[in-house]
Design an enzyme around this catalytic site. Structure first.
Site, PDB file in Angstrom:
ATOM      1  N   LYS A  13      99.521  52.856  -8.914  1.00 27.56           N
ATOM      2  CA  LYS A  13      98.840  53.025 -10.210  1.00 27.56           C
ATOM      3  C   LYS A  13      99.619  52.311 -11.330  1.00 27.56           C
ATOM      4  O   LYS A  13      99.044  51.602 -12.143  1.00 27.56           O
ATOM      5  CB  LYS A  13      98.707  54.523 -10.549  1.00 27.56           C
ATOM      6  CG  LYS A  13      97.957  55.313  -9.481  1.00 27.56           C
ATOM      7  CD  LYS A  13      97.822  56.773  -9.839  1.00 27.56           C
ATOM      8  CE  LYS A  13      99.109  57.573  -9.774  1.00 27.56           C
ATOM      9  NZ  LYS A  13      99.693  57.706  -8.411  1.00 27.56           N
ATOM     10  N   ARG A  87      94.774  64.809 -13.448  1.00 28.29           N
ATOM     11  CA  ARG A  87      95.323  65.054 -12.117  1.00 28.29           C
ATOM     12  C   ARG A  87      94.817  66.370 -11.550  1.00 28.29           C
ATOM     13  O   ARG A  87      95.164  66.739 -10.446  1.00 28.29           O
ATOM     14  CB  ARG A  87      96.829  65.147 -12.256  1.00 28.29           C
ATOM     15  CG  ARG A  87      97.612  64.277 -11.314  1.00 28.29           C
ATOM     16  CD  ARG A  87      99.055  64.526 -11.672  1.00 28.29           C
ATOM     17  NE  ARG A  87      99.961  63.809 -10.860  1.00 28.29           N
ATOM     18  CZ  ARG A  87     100.485  62.635 -11.177  1.00 28.29           C
ATOM     19  NH1 ARG A  87     100.153  62.035 -12.283  1.00 28.29           N
ATOM     20  NH2 ARG A  87     101.352  62.073 -10.384  1.00 28.29           N
ATOM     21  N   ARG A 127     111.279  52.628  -3.870  1.00 25.95           N
ATOM     22  CA  ARG A 127     111.019  52.248  -5.270  1.00 25.95           C
ATOM     23  C   ARG A 127     112.284  52.308  -6.119  1.00 25.95           C
ATOM     24  O   ARG A 127     113.103  53.208  -5.996  1.00 25.95           O
ATOM     25  CB  ARG A 127     109.975  53.175  -5.888  1.00 25.95           C
ATOM     26  CG  ARG A 127     109.828  52.905  -7.390  1.00 25.95           C
ATOM     27  CD  ARG A 127     108.649  53.542  -8.009  1.00 25.95           C
ATOM     28  NE  ARG A 127     108.578  54.952  -7.725  1.00 25.95           N
ATOM     29  CZ  ARG A 127     107.519  55.690  -7.991  1.00 25.95           C
ATOM     30  NH1 ARG A 127     106.454  55.136  -8.520  1.00 25.95           N
ATOM     31  NH2 ARG A 127     107.515  56.966  -7.720  1.00 25.95           N
ATOM     32  N   ARG A 160     114.254  57.111  -8.950  1.00 29.63           N
ATOM     33  CA  ARG A 160     113.800  58.354  -9.590  1.00 29.63           C
ATOM     34  C   ARG A 160     114.184  59.564  -8.736  1.00 29.63           C
ATOM     35  O   ARG A 160     114.122  59.500  -7.514  1.00 29.63           O
ATOM     36  CB  ARG A 160     112.272  58.312  -9.746  1.00 29.63           C
ATOM     37  CG  ARG A 160     111.820  57.618 -10.992  1.00 29.63           C
ATOM     38  CD  ARG A 160     110.336  57.368 -11.098  1.00 29.63           C
ATOM     39  NE  ARG A 160     109.437  58.398 -10.627  1.00 29.63           N
ATOM     40  CZ  ARG A 160     108.110  58.310 -10.664  1.00 29.63           C
ATOM     41  NH1 ARG A 160     107.536  57.217 -11.181  1.00 29.63           N
ATOM     42  NH2 ARG A 160     107.345  59.266 -10.212  1.00 29.63           N
ATOM     43  N   ARG A 171     105.167  66.374  -3.841  1.00 32.47           N
ATOM     44  CA  ARG A 171     104.167  65.606  -4.611  1.00 32.47           C
ATOM     45  C   ARG A 171     102.923  65.334  -3.773  1.00 32.47           C
ATOM     46  O   ARG A 171     101.803  65.396  -4.278  1.00 32.47           O
ATOM     47  CB  ARG A 171     104.783  64.281  -5.075  1.00 32.47           C
ATOM     48  CG  ARG A 171     105.737  64.483  -6.234  1.00 32.47           C
ATOM     49  CD  ARG A 171     106.702  63.331  -6.363  1.00 32.47           C
ATOM     50  NE  ARG A 171     106.074  62.084  -6.754  1.00 32.47           N
ATOM     51  CZ  ARG A 171     106.646  60.890  -6.583  1.00 32.47           C
ATOM     52  NH1 ARG A 171     107.837  60.798  -6.035  1.00 32.47           N
ATOM     53  NH2 ARG A 171     106.015  59.803  -6.963  1.00 32.47           N
TER      54      ARG A 171
HETATM   55  P1  AP5 Z   1     103.900  52.442  -8.255  1.00 33.42           P
HETATM   56  O1  AP5 Z   1     103.048  51.412  -8.899  1.00 33.42           O
HETATM   57  O2  AP5 Z   1     105.100  52.932  -8.982  1.00 33.42           O
HETATM   58  O3  AP5 Z   1     102.972  53.666  -7.758  1.00 33.42           O
HETATM   59  P2  AP5 Z   1     102.333  54.858  -8.575  1.00 33.42           P
HETATM   60  O4  AP5 Z   1     101.002  55.141  -7.972  1.00 33.42           O
HETATM   61  O5  AP5 Z   1     102.367  54.576 -10.049  1.00 33.42           O
HETATM   62  O6  AP5 Z   1     103.349  55.986  -8.143  1.00 33.42           O
HETATM   63  P3  AP5 Z   1     104.017  57.176  -8.940  1.00 33.42           P
HETATM   64  O7  AP5 Z   1     105.004  57.750  -7.967  1.00 33.42           O
HETATM   65  O8  AP5 Z   1     104.555  56.749 -10.271  1.00 33.42           O
HETATM   66  O9  AP5 Z   1     102.858  58.110  -9.125  1.00 33.42           O
HETATM   67  P4  AP5 Z   1     102.965  59.575  -9.271  1.00 33.42           P
HETATM   68  O10 AP5 Z   1     101.552  59.879  -9.529  1.00 33.42           O
HETATM   69  O11 AP5 Z   1     103.597  60.331  -8.183  1.00 33.42           O
HETATM   70  O12 AP5 Z   1     104.035  59.733 -10.445  1.00 33.42           O
HETATM   71  P5  AP5 Z   1     103.883  59.834 -12.033  1.00 33.42           P
HETATM   72  O13 AP5 Z   1     104.920  58.998 -12.629  1.00 33.42           O
HETATM   73  O14 AP5 Z   1     102.473  59.675 -12.465  1.00 33.42           O
HETATM   74  O15 AP5 Z   1     104.332  51.878  -6.810  1.00 33.42           O
HETATM   75  C1  AP5 Z   1     105.200  52.607  -5.978  1.00 33.42           C
HETATM   76  C2  AP5 Z   1     106.119  51.631  -5.192  1.00 33.42           C
HETATM   77  O16 AP5 Z   1     105.308  50.840  -4.331  1.00 33.42           O
HETATM   78  C3  AP5 Z   1     106.891  50.640  -6.085  1.00 33.42           C
HETATM   79  O17 AP5 Z   1     108.151  50.418  -5.542  1.00 33.42           O
HETATM   80  C4  AP5 Z   1     106.050  49.357  -6.040  1.00 33.42           C
HETATM   81  O18 AP5 Z   1     106.853  48.208  -6.218  1.00 33.42           O
HETATM   82  C5  AP5 Z   1     105.462  49.442  -4.633  1.00 33.42           C
HETATM   83  N1  AP5 Z   1     104.122  48.863  -4.555  1.00 33.42           N
HETATM   84  C6  AP5 Z   1     103.123  48.972  -5.463  1.00 33.42           C
HETATM   85  N2  AP5 Z   1     102.034  48.307  -5.044  1.00 33.42           N
HETATM   86  C7  AP5 Z   1     102.359  47.812  -3.815  1.00 33.42           C
HETATM   87  C8  AP5 Z   1     101.631  47.050  -2.842  1.00 33.42           C
HETATM   88  N3  AP5 Z   1     100.366  46.666  -3.035  1.00 33.42           N
HETATM   89  N4  AP5 Z   1     102.264  46.718  -1.690  1.00 33.42           N
HETATM   90  C9  AP5 Z   1     103.545  47.109  -1.460  1.00 33.42           C
HETATM   91  N5  AP5 Z   1     104.289  47.817  -2.347  1.00 33.42           N
HETATM   92  C10 AP5 Z   1     103.684  48.164  -3.497  1.00 33.42           C
HETATM   93  O19 AP5 Z   1     104.236  61.391 -12.224  1.00 33.42           O
HETATM   94  C11 AP5 Z   1     105.531  61.884 -11.962  1.00 33.42           C
HETATM   95  C12 AP5 Z   1     105.544  63.392 -12.136  1.00 33.42           C
HETATM   96  O20 AP5 Z   1     105.191  63.753 -13.480  1.00 33.42           O
HETATM   97  C13 AP5 Z   1     104.566  64.175 -11.261  1.00 33.42           C
HETATM   98  O21 AP5 Z   1     105.075  64.439  -9.972  1.00 33.42           O
HETATM   99  C14 AP5 Z   1     104.409  65.462 -12.084  1.00 33.42           C
HETATM  100  O22 AP5 Z   1     105.531  66.297 -11.962  1.00 33.42           O
HETATM  101  C15 AP5 Z   1     104.381  64.934 -13.517  1.00 33.42           C
HETATM  102  N6  AP5 Z   1     103.033  64.570 -13.981  1.00 33.42           N
HETATM  103  C16 AP5 Z   1     102.594  63.326 -14.308  1.00 33.42           C
HETATM  104  N7  AP5 Z   1     101.314  63.365 -14.712  1.00 33.42           N
HETATM  105  C17 AP5 Z   1     100.928  64.660 -14.638  1.00 33.42           C
HETATM  106  C18 AP5 Z   1      99.700  65.319 -14.889  1.00 33.42           C
HETATM  107  N8  AP5 Z   1      98.617  64.648 -15.316  1.00 33.42           N
HETATM  108  N9  AP5 Z   1      99.641  66.660 -14.680  1.00 33.42           N
HETATM  109  C19 AP5 Z   1     100.734  67.362 -14.269  1.00 33.42           C
HETATM  110  N10 AP5 Z   1     101.924  66.788 -13.997  1.00 33.42           N
HETATM  111  C20 AP5 Z   1     102.020  65.437 -14.178  1.00 33.42           C
END
Ligand code: AP5
Length: 212
Positions: A13, A87, A127, A160, A171
């Site tokens: 994402k 979410r 990552r 992270r 997660r």
């Molecule tokens: P990346 O692009 O970072 O993936 P992502 O989907 O953004 O993953 P996140 O882990 O950031 O999502 P998340 O939803 O768990 O965490 P968030 O920060 O929102 O890619 C991941 C890796 O893959 C990278 O190394 C990249 O280089 C690689 N990659 C990407 N595309 C690729 C491809 N095509 N091929 C190969 N490799 C690839 O949330 C974190 C925490 O915050 C949550 O756990 C929760 O505690 C809290 N939180 C956030 N939002 C909310 C909400 N709305 N409600 C409640 N709690 C929340």
């Protein structure tokens, strides 16, 4: 128009949001980034959120909804990429309510990035993120040119806390329980689009562009 970008942790994402921002004038709203900023600044909200984020649990809806509302009101635009929000069904309903109240945001599509669990694990454990500008790397697929330092700003690159094995498992469970039901929610609204999230990030971006 505004877009919701959702999918399991590690689906890409953040990566796809960054690519979209290079070609289209969206404002990127990542609740994960907003929460990490609040934690780094040790604000009251950050202190409340830290234990949830580090453990990989969802932060309570009321906290996240308040954060998003404040962000939307400040930005005064109608072109958002919502990354990682909503979410839960409660958050999706709150977003609709805010749209009615503020009248500024109109969700055109909810793009779901589809990636199998084995690939998610590989992506998350490898990552690395820049402490300074948030640029995302992967130790195998996309390593920084100079090990440990960001290609974009030279900042320190780190892993992270919630990319540790136990937090990843939490997660993934939180995703299955609370976020996967959003697929049905957006299908019923006629907004759901599934995007194959496998292949290089450029290939995935190509699919999104073709669709848009
Ligand atoms: P990346 O692009 O970072 O993936 P992502 O989907 O953004 O993953 P996140 O882990 O950031 O999502 P998340 O939803 O768990 O965490 P968030 O920060 O929102 O890619 C991941 C890796 O893959 C990278 O190394 C990249 O280089 C690689 N990659 C990407 N595309 C690729 C491809 N095509 N091929 C190969 N490799 C690839 O949330 C974190 C925490 O915050 C949550 O756990 C929760 O505690 C809290 N939180 C956030 N939002 C909310 C909400 N709305 N409600 C409640 N709690 C929340």
């Amino acid at each position: 128009m505004s877009l919701v970008l959702f999918g399991p942790p590690g689906a890409g994402k953040g990566t796809q949001s960054q690519l979209m921002l290079e070609t289209k004038p969206f404002i990127h709203l990542s609740t994960g980034n907003l929460l990490r900023e609040a934690i780094q600044q040790k604000s009251p909200l950050g202190i409340e959120a830290q234990s949830y984020v580090d453990a990989g649990k969802l932060v309570p809806d009321s906290v996240v909804i308040g954060l998003v509302r404040e962000f939307i009101e400040k930005k005064k635009t109608s072109r958002f990429i919502f990354d990682g929000f909503p979410r839960t069904i409660v958050q999706a309903e709150a977003l609709e309510k805010q749209i009615e109240e503020i009248g500024a945001v109109n969700i055109q599509r909810a793009l779901f990035l589809e990636v199998p669990q084995t690939d998610l694990l590989q992506r998350l454990t490898g990552r690395r993120v820049c402490k300074n500008c948030g640029a995302v790397f992967h130790e195998l697929n996309n390593p920084p040119k100079k090990s440990g330092f960001c290609d974009v700003c030279g900042g320190e690159v780190y892993q992270r806390k919630d990319d540790a094995a136990e937090a990843i498992q939490t997660r993934l469970e939180a995703y299955e329980k609370s976020t996967a039901p959003l697929k049905e929610y957006y299908i019923k609204k006629g907004l759901f689009v599934s995007i194959d999230g496998l292949g290089s990030s450029g290939q995935v971006f190509g699919r999104i562009q073709t669709y848009l």
